[in-house]
Design an enzyme around this catalytic site. Sequence first.
Site, mmCIF file in Angstrom:
data_model
loop_
_atom_site.group_PDB
_atom_site.id
_atom_site.type_symbol
_atom_site.label_atom_id
_atom_site.label_comp_id
_atom_site.label_asym_id
_atom_site.label_seq_id
_atom_site.Cartn_x
_atom_site.Cartn_y
_atom_site.Cartn_z
ATOM 1 N N TYR A 164 84.353 8.082 44.790
ATOM 2 C CA TYR A 164 85.093 7.778 43.566
ATOM 3 C C TYR A 164 86.200 6.768 43.817
ATOM 4 O O TYR A 164 86.637 6.548 44.952
ATOM 5 C CB TYR A 164 85.720 9.059 42.991
ATOM 6 C CG TYR A 164 86.858 9.591 43.832
ATOM 7 C CD1 TYR A 164 88.180 9.243 43.573
ATOM 8 C CD2 TYR A 164 86.611 10.435 44.924
ATOM 9 C CE1 TYR A 164 89.220 9.719 44.354
ATOM 10 C CE2 TYR A 164 87.643 10.917 45.698
ATOM 11 C CZ TYR A 164 88.942 10.555 45.410
ATOM 12 O OH TYR A 164 89.964 11.022 46.195
ATOM 13 N N PHE A 174 95.103 4.142 42.743
ATOM 14 C CA PHE A 174 95.954 5.159 43.362
ATOM 15 C C PHE A 174 95.196 6.044 44.336
ATOM 16 O O PHE A 174 95.803 6.756 45.132
ATOM 17 C CB PHE A 174 96.648 6.024 42.299
ATOM 18 C CG PHE A 174 95.714 6.727 41.355
ATOM 19 C CD1 PHE A 174 95.092 7.908 41.722
ATOM 20 C CD2 PHE A 174 95.459 6.206 40.107
ATOM 21 C CE1 PHE A 174 94.231 8.560 40.857
ATOM 22 C CE2 PHE A 174 94.602 6.846 39.229
ATOM 23 C CZ PHE A 174 93.985 8.030 39.603
ATOM 24 N N ASP A 175 93.874 5.999 44.296
ATOM 25 C CA ASP A 175 93.093 6.806 45.238
ATOM 26 C C ASP A 175 91.658 6.312 45.237
ATOM 27 O O ASP A 175 91.142 5.870 44.203
ATOM 28 C CB ASP A 175 93.136 8.280 44.843
ATOM 29 C CG ASP A 175 92.637 9.203 45.946
ATOM 30 O OD1 ASP A 175 92.484 8.731 47.089
ATOM 31 O OD2 ASP A 175 92.403 10.393 45.672
ATOM 32 N N ILE A 192 91.181 18.420 38.386
ATOM 33 C CA ILE A 192 91.716 18.254 37.035
ATOM 34 C C ILE A 192 90.624 18.532 36.004
ATOM 35 O O ILE A 192 89.438 18.305 36.266
ATOM 36 C CB ILE A 192 92.306 16.843 36.844
ATOM 37 C CG1 ILE A 192 91.261 15.757 37.099
ATOM 38 C CG2 ILE A 192 93.516 16.647 37.735
ATOM 39 C CD1 ILE A 192 91.758 14.351 36.806
ATOM 40 N N TYR A 218 96.899 15.002 34.793
ATOM 41 C CA TYR A 218 98.071 15.654 35.384
ATOM 42 C C TYR A 218 99.204 15.886 34.380
ATOM 43 O O TYR A 218 100.288 16.326 34.768
ATOM 44 C CB TYR A 218 98.577 14.825 36.567
ATOM 45 C CG TYR A 218 97.564 14.749 37.680
ATOM 46 C CD1 TYR A 218 97.369 15.820 38.546
ATOM 47 C CD2 TYR A 218 96.762 13.618 37.842
ATOM 48 C CE1 TYR A 218 96.419 15.768 39.555
ATOM 49 C CE2 TYR A 218 95.809 13.556 38.856
ATOM 50 C CZ TYR A 218 95.648 14.631 39.704
ATOM 51 O OH TYR A 218 94.694 14.569 40.700
ATOM 52 N N PHE A 234 88.411 6.674 36.204
ATOM 53 C CA PHE A 234 87.689 6.958 37.438
ATOM 54 C C PHE A 234 86.267 6.429 37.363
ATOM 55 O O PHE A 234 85.602 6.548 36.329
ATOM 56 C CB PHE A 234 87.608 8.470 37.698
ATOM 57 C CG PHE A 234 88.878 9.111 38.148
ATOM 58 C CD1 PHE A 234 89.239 9.115 39.483
ATOM 59 C CD2 PHE A 234 89.727 9.716 37.228
ATOM 60 C CE1 PHE A 234 90.411 9.730 39.903
ATOM 61 C CE2 PHE A 234 90.891 10.330 37.629
ATOM 62 C CZ PHE A 234 91.242 10.335 38.974
#
Length: 251
Positions: A164, A174-175, A192, A218, A234
Amino acid sequence: MRKTIKLSLIAASVLALTACNQEAKKEQQVEVKLETEAQQQAYGIGASVGNFLNQDLADKKELGVELDEALLKRGFEDALAGNAKLDDEKIREVLTALDQSIRTKQQEKAKVEAEQSKAEGEKYLAENAKKEGVTVTESGLQYEVISQGDGEKPVATDVVKVHYKGTLLDGTEFDSSYSRNEPTTFPLNRVIPGWTEGLQLMPVGSKYKFTIPADLAYGERDLGKIPANSTLVFEVELLEIQSEEKAAAAE
Protein backbone atom coordinates in the site's frame (compact mmCIF):
# COMPACT_ATOMS: atom_id res chain seq x y z
CA MET A 1 3.99 21.07 26.01
CA ARG A 2 7.51 19.85 25.32
CA LYS A 3 9.33 23.03 26.28
CA THR A 4 10.03 23.15 30.00
CA ILE A 5 11.05 26.10 32.15
CA LYS A 6 14.55 24.66 32.29
CA LEU A 7 14.78 24.56 28.49
CA SER A 8 13.44 28.11 28.31
CA LEU A 9 16.20 29.24 30.64
CA ILE A 10 18.81 27.43 28.58
CA ALA A 11 17.39 28.92 25.41
CA ALA A 12 17.50 32.46 26.80
CA SER A 13 21.00 32.04 28.18
CA VAL A 14 22.53 30.57 25.05
CA LEU A 15 20.84 33.06 22.75
CA ALA A 16 22.03 35.89 24.94
CA LEU A 17 25.56 34.47 24.98
CA THR A 18 25.46 34.27 21.20
CA ALA A 19 24.38 37.90 21.03
CA CYS A 20 27.24 38.89 23.35
CA ASN A 21 29.74 37.24 21.05
CA GLN A 22 28.52 38.78 17.78
CA GLU A 23 30.68 41.92 17.98
CA ALA A 24 33.75 39.96 19.02
CA LYS A 25 33.31 37.64 16.05
CA LYS A 26 33.17 40.60 13.71
CA GLU A 27 36.52 41.82 14.99
CA GLN A 28 38.29 38.49 15.18
CA GLN A 29 37.55 35.21 13.47
CA VAL A 30 38.05 32.55 16.12
CA GLU A 31 39.63 29.37 14.86
CA VAL A 32 37.61 26.29 15.75
CA LYS A 33 39.71 23.26 16.55
CA LEU A 34 37.99 19.88 16.53
CA GLU A 35 41.04 17.66 16.71
CA THR A 36 40.41 15.88 19.99
CA GLU A 37 37.39 13.98 21.21
CA ALA A 38 36.94 16.49 24.05
CA GLN A 39 36.87 19.36 21.55
CA GLN A 40 34.34 17.54 19.41
CA GLN A 41 32.18 16.78 22.44
CA ALA A 42 32.20 20.41 23.55
CA TYR A 43 31.39 21.63 20.05
CA GLY A 44 28.75 18.94 19.66
CA ILE A 45 26.93 20.12 22.79
CA GLY A 46 26.93 23.68 21.51
CA ALA A 47 25.77 22.63 18.05
CA SER A 48 23.02 20.48 19.52
CA VAL A 49 21.72 23.33 21.68
CA GLY A 50 22.02 25.69 18.70
CA ASN A 51 19.95 23.41 16.51
CA PHE A 52 17.32 23.18 19.23
CA LEU A 53 17.24 26.94 19.64
CA ASN A 54 16.89 27.58 15.93
CA GLN A 55 13.84 25.36 15.76
CA ASP A 56 12.42 26.53 19.08
CA LEU A 57 12.63 30.22 18.20
CA ALA A 58 11.26 29.55 14.71
CA ASP A 59 8.31 27.70 16.23
CA LYS A 60 7.63 30.58 18.61
CA LYS A 61 7.86 33.12 15.79
CA GLU A 62 5.40 31.11 13.72
CA LEU A 63 2.96 31.38 16.62
CA GLY A 64 3.48 35.14 16.79
CA VAL A 65 5.86 35.15 19.76
CA GLU A 66 9.14 36.98 19.11
CA LEU A 67 11.67 37.45 21.89
CA ASP A 68 13.59 40.73 22.18
CA GLU A 69 17.22 39.77 21.60
CA ALA A 70 18.50 42.97 23.16
CA LEU A 71 16.72 42.15 26.42
CA LEU A 72 17.91 38.56 26.23
CA LYS A 73 21.46 39.85 25.95
CA ARG A 74 21.00 42.31 28.81
CA GLY A 75 19.43 39.68 31.05
CA PHE A 76 22.35 37.33 30.45
CA GLU A 77 24.93 40.03 31.11
CA ASP A 78 23.20 41.19 34.29
CA ALA A 79 22.85 37.65 35.65
CA LEU A 80 26.48 36.87 34.82
CA ALA A 81 27.52 39.97 36.76
CA GLY A 82 25.27 39.02 39.68
CA ASN A 83 22.94 41.97 39.07
CA ALA A 84 19.83 40.30 37.61
CA LYS A 85 16.84 42.62 37.83
CA LEU A 86 14.44 39.69 38.36
CA ASP A 87 14.82 37.22 41.20
CA ASP A 88 14.53 33.45 40.68
CA GLU A 89 10.89 33.38 41.76
CA LYS A 90 9.93 36.09 39.26
CA ILE A 91 11.89 34.38 36.50
CA ARG A 92 10.01 31.17 37.12
CA GLU A 93 6.75 33.10 37.12
CA VAL A 94 7.33 34.85 33.78
CA LEU A 95 8.68 31.73 32.08
CA THR A 96 5.72 29.72 33.31
CA ALA A 97 3.44 32.39 31.84
CA LEU A 98 5.39 32.24 28.57
CA ASP A 99 5.04 28.48 28.38
CA GLN A 100 1.31 28.73 29.09
CA SER A 101 0.92 31.38 26.38
CA ILE A 102 2.75 29.18 23.88
CA ARG A 103 0.61 26.20 24.83
CA THR A 104 -2.59 28.22 24.33
CA LYS A 105 -1.44 29.51 20.94
CA GLN A 106 -0.51 25.99 19.85
CA GLN A 107 -3.97 24.73 20.81
CA GLU A 108 -5.65 27.58 18.95
CA LYS A 109 -3.53 26.92 15.87
CA ALA A 110 -4.27 23.19 15.99
CA LYS A 111 -8.00 23.91 16.22
CA VAL A 112 -7.93 26.20 13.20
CA GLU A 113 -5.88 23.71 11.18
CA ALA A 114 -8.23 20.86 12.12
CA GLU A 115 -11.25 22.88 10.97
CA GLN A 116 -9.50 23.74 7.69
CA SER A 117 -8.54 20.11 7.15
CA LYS A 118 -12.13 19.01 7.75
CA ALA A 119 -13.50 21.56 5.27
CA GLU A 120 -10.92 20.62 2.65
CA GLY A 121 -11.72 16.94 3.10
CA GLU A 122 -15.45 17.46 2.72
CA LYS A 123 -14.93 19.50 -0.45
CA TYR A 124 -12.55 16.91 -1.91
CA LEU A 125 -14.91 14.03 -1.14
CA ALA A 126 -17.86 15.81 -2.76
CA GLU A 127 -15.88 16.44 -5.95
CA ASN A 128 -14.24 13.02 -6.02
CA ALA A 129 -17.60 11.26 -5.68
CA LYS A 130 -18.64 12.69 -9.07
CA LYS A 131 -15.70 11.15 -10.92
CA GLU A 132 -16.25 8.24 -13.26
CA GLY A 133 -15.33 4.92 -11.67
CA VAL A 134 -15.69 6.12 -8.08
CA THR A 135 -18.11 4.21 -5.87
CA VAL A 136 -19.33 5.61 -2.56
CA THR A 137 -20.42 3.17 0.15
CA GLU A 138 -23.11 3.83 2.74
CA SER A 139 -20.46 4.79 5.32
CA GLY A 140 -18.96 7.41 3.00
CA LEU A 141 -15.91 5.38 1.95
CA GLN A 142 -14.97 6.00 -1.68
CA TYR A 143 -13.14 3.49 -3.84
CA GLU A 144 -11.92 2.92 -7.38
CA VAL A 145 -10.92 -0.39 -8.93
CA ILE A 146 -7.46 -0.11 -10.44
CA SER A 147 -7.22 -3.82 -11.22
CA GLN A 148 -9.60 -6.62 -10.26
CA GLY A 149 -8.37 -9.96 -8.97
CA ASP A 150 -10.25 -13.22 -8.96
CA GLY A 151 -9.43 -14.56 -5.50
CA GLU A 152 -11.53 -14.74 -2.37
CA LYS A 153 -12.63 -11.69 -0.42
CA PRO A 154 -11.50 -11.41 3.22
CA VAL A 155 -13.78 -10.97 6.20
CA ALA A 156 -13.12 -8.69 9.14
CA THR A 157 -11.60 -11.45 11.27
CA ASP A 158 -9.04 -12.45 8.62
CA VAL A 159 -5.34 -11.63 8.57
CA VAL A 160 -4.33 -10.07 5.26
CA LYS A 161 -1.08 -9.33 3.47
CA VAL A 162 -1.01 -6.11 1.45
CA HIS A 163 1.14 -3.61 -0.36
CA TYR A 164 0.00 0.00 0.00
CA LYS A 165 0.80 3.68 -0.27
CA GLY A 166 -0.92 6.36 1.82
CA THR A 167 -1.03 10.07 0.98
CA LEU A 168 -2.67 13.26 2.16
CA LEU A 169 -4.94 15.17 -0.21
CA ASP A 170 -2.01 17.32 -1.39
CA GLY A 171 -0.12 14.19 -2.43
CA THR A 172 2.24 14.10 0.55
CA GLU A 173 3.17 10.48 1.22
CA PHE A 174 3.03 9.57 4.91
CA ASP A 175 3.47 5.80 4.69
CA SER A 176 4.26 3.18 2.08
CA SER A 177 5.11 -0.51 2.15
CA TYR A 178 6.44 -0.04 -1.40
CA SER A 179 9.08 2.35 -0.06
CA ARG A 180 10.12 -0.29 2.47
CA ASN A 181 10.10 -3.00 -0.21
CA GLU A 182 8.13 -5.23 2.13
CA PRO A 183 4.39 -6.02 2.24
CA THR A 184 2.52 -5.59 5.50
CA THR A 185 0.49 -8.21 7.34
CA PHE A 186 -2.22 -7.37 9.88
CA PRO A 187 -5.59 -8.51 11.30
CA LEU A 188 -8.24 -6.72 9.29
CA ASN A 189 -10.24 -5.78 12.39
CA ARG A 190 -7.32 -3.93 14.00
CA VAL A 191 -6.85 -1.12 11.49
CA ILE A 192 -8.78 2.07 10.72
CA PRO A 193 -12.45 1.51 9.83
CA GLY A 194 -11.92 2.61 6.22
CA TRP A 195 -9.42 -0.20 5.72
CA THR A 196 -11.52 -2.79 7.52
CA GLU A 197 -14.47 -1.99 5.28
CA GLY A 198 -12.57 -1.39 2.07
CA LEU A 199 -10.44 -4.52 1.98
CA GLN A 200 -13.50 -6.70 2.43
CA LEU A 201 -14.63 -5.41 -0.98
CA MET A 202 -11.44 -6.67 -2.65
CA PRO A 203 -10.82 -10.13 -4.09
CA VAL A 204 -7.25 -11.33 -3.58
CA GLY A 205 -5.09 -10.08 -6.45
CA SER A 206 -6.91 -6.75 -6.70
CA LYS A 207 -5.59 -3.23 -6.44
CA TYR A 208 -7.98 -0.49 -5.29
CA LYS A 209 -7.74 3.20 -4.54
CA PHE A 210 -9.53 4.27 -1.36
CA THR A 211 -10.45 7.81 -0.39
CA ILE A 212 -11.18 7.59 3.32
CA PRO A 213 -13.08 10.33 5.20
CA ALA A 214 -11.54 11.47 8.48
CA ASP A 215 -14.20 9.75 10.58
CA LEU A 216 -13.23 6.43 8.98
CA ALA A 217 -9.52 7.17 9.45
CA TYR A 218 -7.94 8.85 12.49
CA GLY A 219 -10.62 11.45 13.17
CA GLU A 220 -9.58 14.39 15.36
CA ARG A 221 -6.28 12.81 16.42
CA ASP A 222 -3.18 14.69 15.28
CA LEU A 223 -0.51 12.12 14.43
CA GLY A 224 2.13 14.53 13.19
CA LYS A 225 2.46 13.32 9.61
CA ILE A 226 -1.31 12.95 9.53
CA PRO A 227 -2.99 16.14 10.81
CA ALA A 228 -6.30 16.04 12.65
CA ASN A 229 -9.44 15.57 10.51
CA SER A 230 -7.44 14.40 7.50
CA THR A 231 -9.12 12.68 4.58
CA LEU A 232 -6.67 10.01 3.40
CA VAL A 233 -5.96 8.41 0.04
CA PHE A 234 -4.62 4.86 -0.18
CA GLU A 235 -3.64 2.62 -3.04
CA VAL A 236 -3.85 -0.96 -1.77
CA GLU A 237 -2.97 -4.33 -3.28
CA LEU A 238 -4.48 -7.36 -1.56
CA LEU A 239 -1.83 -10.03 -1.93
CA GLU A 240 -3.04 -12.79 0.35
CA ILE A 241 -5.48 -13.92 3.00
CA GLN A 242 -3.40 -15.80 5.53
CA SER A 243 -4.41 -18.85 7.51
CA GLU A 244 -4.36 -18.60 11.30
CA GLU A 245 -1.31 -20.86 11.43
CA LYS A 246 0.64 -18.85 8.87
CA ALA A 247 -0.30 -15.55 10.51
CA ALA A 248 0.78 -16.84 13.92
CA ALA A 249 4.11 -18.02 12.50
CA ALA A 250 4.74 -14.58 11.02
CA GLU A 251 4.29 -12.79 14.35
